[in-house]
Motif scaffolding. Structure first.
Motif, PDB file in Angstrom:
ATOM      1  N   GLU A  80     -68.243 -37.177 -40.001  1.00 10.46           N
ATOM      2  CA  GLU A  80     -67.897 -35.778 -39.730  1.00 10.46           C
ATOM      3  C   GLU A  80     -66.581 -35.768 -38.960  1.00 10.46           C
ATOM      4  O   GLU A  80     -66.392 -36.537 -38.021  1.00 10.46           O
ATOM      5  CB  GLU A  80     -68.997 -35.122 -38.903  1.00 10.46           C
ATOM      6  CG  GLU A  80     -68.749 -33.657 -38.672  1.00 10.46           C
ATOM      7  CD  GLU A  80     -69.899 -32.986 -37.942  1.00 10.46           C
ATOM      8  OE1 GLU A  80     -69.618 -31.999 -37.263  1.00 10.46           O
ATOM      9  OE2 GLU A  80     -71.037 -33.461 -38.048  1.00 10.46           O
ATOM     10  N   LEU A  81     -65.685 -34.909 -39.360  1.00 14.72           N
ATOM     11  CA  LEU A  81     -64.371 -34.818 -38.721  1.00 14.72           C
ATOM     12  C   LEU A  81     -64.468 -34.021 -37.427  1.00 14.72           C
ATOM     13  O   LEU A  81     -64.921 -32.889 -37.421  1.00 14.72           O
ATOM     14  CB  LEU A  81     -63.357 -34.157 -39.659  1.00 14.72           C
ATOM     15  CG  LEU A  81     -61.952 -33.939 -39.110  1.00 14.72           C
ATOM     16  CD1 LEU A  81     -61.302 -35.261 -38.716  1.00 14.72           C
ATOM     17  CD2 LEU A  81     -61.099 -33.205 -40.118  1.00 14.72           C
ATOM     18  N   HIS A  82     -64.071 -34.638 -36.320  1.00 15.93           N
ATOM     19  CA  HIS A  82     -64.001 -33.974 -35.025  1.00 15.93           C
ATOM     20  C   HIS A  82     -62.535 -33.907 -34.632  1.00 15.93           C
ATOM     21  O   HIS A  82     -61.893 -34.937 -34.461  1.00 15.93           O
ATOM     22  CB  HIS A  82     -64.800 -34.738 -33.965  1.00 15.93           C
ATOM     23  CG  HIS A  82     -66.262 -34.764 -34.246  1.00 15.93           C
ATOM     24  ND1 HIS A  82     -67.077 -33.685 -33.993  1.00 15.93           N
ATOM     25  CD2 HIS A  82     -67.054 -35.726 -34.777  1.00 15.93           C
ATOM     26  CE1 HIS A  82     -68.307 -33.991 -34.354  1.00 15.93           C
ATOM     27  NE2 HIS A  82     -68.316 -35.219 -34.836  1.00 15.93           N
ATOM     28  N   VAL A  83     -62.016 -32.708 -34.527  1.00  9.73           N
ATOM     29  CA  VAL A  83     -60.612 -32.511 -34.167  1.00  9.73           C
ATOM     30  C   VAL A  83     -60.538 -32.320 -32.656  1.00  9.73           C
ATOM     31  O   VAL A  83     -61.143 -31.395 -32.120  1.00  9.73           O
ATOM     32  CB  VAL A  83     -60.011 -31.296 -34.899  1.00  9.73           C
ATOM     33  CG1 VAL A  83     -58.555 -31.095 -34.507  1.00  9.73           C
ATOM     34  CG2 VAL A  83     -60.151 -31.469 -36.408  1.00  9.73           C
ATOM     35  N   PRO A  84     -59.809 -33.194 -31.963  1.00 10.51           N
ATOM     36  CA  PRO A  84     -59.722 -33.083 -30.504  1.00 10.51           C
ATOM     37  C   PRO A  84     -58.796 -31.960 -30.067  1.00 10.51           C
ATOM     38  O   PRO A  84     -58.067 -31.383 -30.881  1.00 10.51           O
ATOM     39  CB  PRO A  84     -59.134 -34.445 -30.100  1.00 10.51           C
ATOM     40  CG  PRO A  84     -58.321 -34.857 -31.276  1.00 10.51           C
ATOM     41  CD  PRO A  84     -59.050 -34.326 -32.488  1.00 10.51           C
ATOM     42  N   GLU A  85     -58.831 -31.648 -28.765  1.00  8.62           N
ATOM     43  CA  GLU A  85     -57.860 -30.718 -28.190  1.00  8.62           C
ATOM     44  C   GLU A  85     -56.550 -31.496 -28.033  1.00  8.62           C
ATOM     45  O   GLU A  85     -56.563 -32.654 -27.624  1.00  8.62           O
ATOM     46  CB  GLU A  85     -58.328 -30.235 -26.818  1.00  8.62           C
ATOM     47  CG  GLU A  85     -59.534 -29.324 -26.879  1.00  8.62           C
ATOM     48  CD  GLU A  85     -59.205 -27.971 -27.482  1.00  8.62           C
ATOM     49  OE1 GLU A  85     -58.120 -27.435 -27.196  1.00  8.62           O
ATOM     50  OE2 GLU A  85     -60.052 -27.452 -28.234  1.00  8.62           O
TER      51      GLU A  85
ATOM     52  N   GLU B 283     -46.597 -32.617 -30.749  1.00  8.72           N
ATOM     53  CA  GLU B 283     -46.361 -34.001 -31.174  1.00  8.72           C
ATOM     54  C   GLU B 283     -47.671 -34.784 -31.256  1.00  8.72           C
ATOM     55  O   GLU B 283     -47.883 -35.576 -32.171  1.00  8.72           O
ATOM     56  CB  GLU B 283     -45.382 -34.711 -30.235  1.00  8.72           C
ATOM     57  CG  GLU B 283     -43.953 -34.220 -30.338  1.00  8.72           C
ATOM     58  CD  GLU B 283     -43.698 -32.904 -29.609  1.00  8.72           C
ATOM     59  OE1 GLU B 283     -44.542 -32.468 -28.789  1.00  8.72           O
ATOM     60  OE2 GLU B 283     -42.652 -32.296 -29.881  1.00  8.72           O
ATOM     61  N   GLU B 284     -48.554 -34.560 -30.271  1.00  8.02           N
ATOM     62  CA  GLU B 284     -49.849 -35.237 -30.271  1.00  8.02           C
ATOM     63  C   GLU B 284     -50.680 -34.808 -31.477  1.00  8.02           C
ATOM     64  O   GLU B 284     -51.317 -35.625 -32.135  1.00  8.02           O
ATOM     65  CB  GLU B 284     -50.580 -34.896 -28.972  1.00  8.02           C
ATOM     66  CG  GLU B 284     -51.823 -35.713 -28.749  1.00  8.02           C
ATOM     67  CD  GLU B 284     -52.449 -35.404 -27.406  1.00  8.02           C
ATOM     68  OE1 GLU B 284     -53.486 -34.698 -27.384  1.00  8.02           O
ATOM     69  OE2 GLU B 284     -51.898 -35.856 -26.379  1.00  8.02           O
ATOM     70  N   GLU B 285     -50.642 -33.513 -31.788  1.00  9.09           N
ATOM     71  CA  GLU B 285     -51.376 -33.018 -32.945  1.00  9.09           C
ATOM     72  C   GLU B 285     -50.795 -33.572 -34.242  1.00  9.09           C
ATOM     73  O   GLU B 285     -51.532 -34.011 -35.136  1.00  9.09           O
ATOM     74  CB  GLU B 285     -51.363 -31.498 -32.995  1.00  9.09           C
ATOM     75  CG  GLU B 285     -52.160 -30.959 -34.164  1.00  9.09           C
ATOM     76  CD  GLU B 285     -52.227 -29.448 -34.207  1.00  9.09           C
ATOM     77  OE1 GLU B 285     -52.932 -28.933 -35.097  1.00  9.09           O
ATOM     78  OE2 GLU B 285     -51.590 -28.784 -33.375  1.00  9.09           O
ATOM     79  N   ALA B 286     -49.472 -33.579 -34.357  1.00  7.93           N
ATOM     80  CA  ALA B 286     -48.824 -34.109 -35.561  1.00  7.93           C
ATOM     81  C   ALA B 286     -49.189 -35.575 -35.766  1.00  7.93           C
ATOM     82  O   ALA B 286     -49.475 -36.002 -36.887  1.00  7.93           O
ATOM     83  CB  ALA B 286     -47.317 -33.944 -35.459  1.00  7.93           C
ATOM     84  N   SER B 287     -49.198 -36.325 -34.689  1.00 11.49           N
ATOM     85  CA  SER B 287     -49.551 -37.742 -34.773  1.00 11.49           C
ATOM     86  C   SER B 287     -50.990 -37.923 -35.264  1.00 11.49           C
ATOM     87  O   SER B 287     -51.271 -38.794 -36.081  1.00 11.49           O
ATOM     88  CB  SER B 287     -49.370 -38.406 -33.408  1.00 11.49           C
ATOM     89  OG  SER B 287     -49.780 -39.740 -33.451  1.00 11.49           O
ATOM     90  N   PHE B 288     -51.892 -37.087 -34.759  1.00 16.84           N
ATOM     91  CA  PHE B 288     -53.295 -37.160 -35.181  1.00 16.84           C
ATOM     92  C   PHE B 288     -53.418 -36.950 -36.689  1.00 16.84           C
ATOM     93  O   PHE B 288     -54.030 -37.747 -37.396  1.00 16.84           O
ATOM     94  CB  PHE B 288     -54.125 -36.109 -34.437  1.00 16.84           C
ATOM     95  CG  PHE B 288     -55.542 -35.984 -34.942  1.00 16.84           C
ATOM     96  CD1 PHE B 288     -56.517 -36.871 -34.525  1.00 16.84           C
ATOM     97  CD2 PHE B 288     -55.897 -34.983 -35.836  1.00 16.84           C
ATOM     98  CE1 PHE B 288     -57.823 -36.760 -34.991  1.00 16.84           C
ATOM     99  CE2 PHE B 288     -57.193 -34.860 -36.298  1.00 16.84           C
ATOM    100  CZ  PHE B 288     -58.160 -35.754 -35.881  1.00 16.84           C
ATOM    101  N   TRP B 289     -52.820 -35.848 -37.195  1.00 18.97           N
ATOM    102  CA  TRP B 289     -52.947 -35.541 -38.619  1.00 18.97           C
ATOM    103  C   TRP B 289     -52.192 -36.540 -39.488  1.00 18.97           C
ATOM    104  O   TRP B 289     -52.648 -36.875 -40.582  1.00 18.97           O
ATOM    105  CB  TRP B 289     -52.476 -34.117 -38.907  1.00 18.97           C
ATOM    106  CG  TRP B 289     -53.385 -33.093 -38.293  1.00 18.97           C
ATOM    107  CD1 TRP B 289     -53.101 -32.268 -37.257  1.00 18.97           C
ATOM    108  CD2 TRP B 289     -54.742 -32.814 -38.657  1.00 18.97           C
ATOM    109  NE1 TRP B 289     -54.199 -31.482 -36.961  1.00 18.97           N
ATOM    110  CE2 TRP B 289     -55.208 -31.797 -37.803  1.00 18.97           C
ATOM    111  CE3 TRP B 289     -55.608 -33.328 -39.626  1.00 18.97           C
ATOM    112  CZ2 TRP B 289     -56.502 -31.287 -37.887  1.00 18.97           C
ATOM    113  CZ3 TRP B 289     -56.892 -32.801 -39.711  1.00 18.97           C
ATOM    114  CH2 TRP B 289     -57.329 -31.808 -38.851  1.00 18.97           C
ATOM    115  N   ASP B 290     -51.053 -37.042 -39.003  1.00 22.03           N
ATOM    116  CA  ASP B 290     -50.284 -38.017 -39.774  1.00 22.03           C
ATOM    117  C   ASP B 290     -51.024 -39.334 -39.934  1.00 22.03           C
ATOM    118  O   ASP B 290     -50.849 -40.043 -40.920  1.00 22.03           O
ATOM    119  CB  ASP B 290     -48.925 -38.277 -39.120  1.00 22.03           C
ATOM    120  CG  ASP B 290     -47.953 -37.122 -39.308  1.00 22.03           C
ATOM    121  OD1 ASP B 290     -48.234 -36.233 -40.145  1.00 22.03           O
ATOM    122  OD2 ASP B 290     -46.927 -37.104 -38.599  1.00 22.03           O
TER     123      ASP B 290
END
Length: 87
Positions: free
Chosen positions: A3-8, A13-20
């Motif tokens: 199950e995908l858990h998306v953090p805060e 930049e932190e979000e872009a790194s997560f999705w990349d």
């Protein structure tokens, strides 16, 4: 299947790194069909807002009983309409 858990995220930049760096293979159904995202017809975007402004917006939204997203959209709509009326 995981199950995908998306953090805060602390910043864009932190979000872009997560999705990349996300490998979607771990989130595929066992039947090997690609998963689908339900998306609205309209496209939403993310923008950075200064922390001190966010604090004020959050307080105002809370006092009005609306989400910060609703409040910001209402403010933007009002300003755009004012700008259009002046021009």
């Amino acid at each position: 299947m995981k199950e995908l858990h998306v953090p805060e995220f602390k910043n864009y930049e932190e979000e872009a790194s997560f999705w990349d760096s996300l490998d979607t293979a771990d989130f595929m159904e066992d039947d090997e069909e690609w998963f689908r995202f339900e998306t609205p017809c309209k496209r939403a975007i993310r923008i950075a807002i200064l922390p001190e402004i966010v604090d004020e917006l959050m307080q105002s939204a809370h006092s009005q009983g609306v989400s910060i997203e609703t409040l910001v959209n209402e403010i933007l709509i009002e300003r755009v309409r004012e700008s259009v009326a002046v021009n």
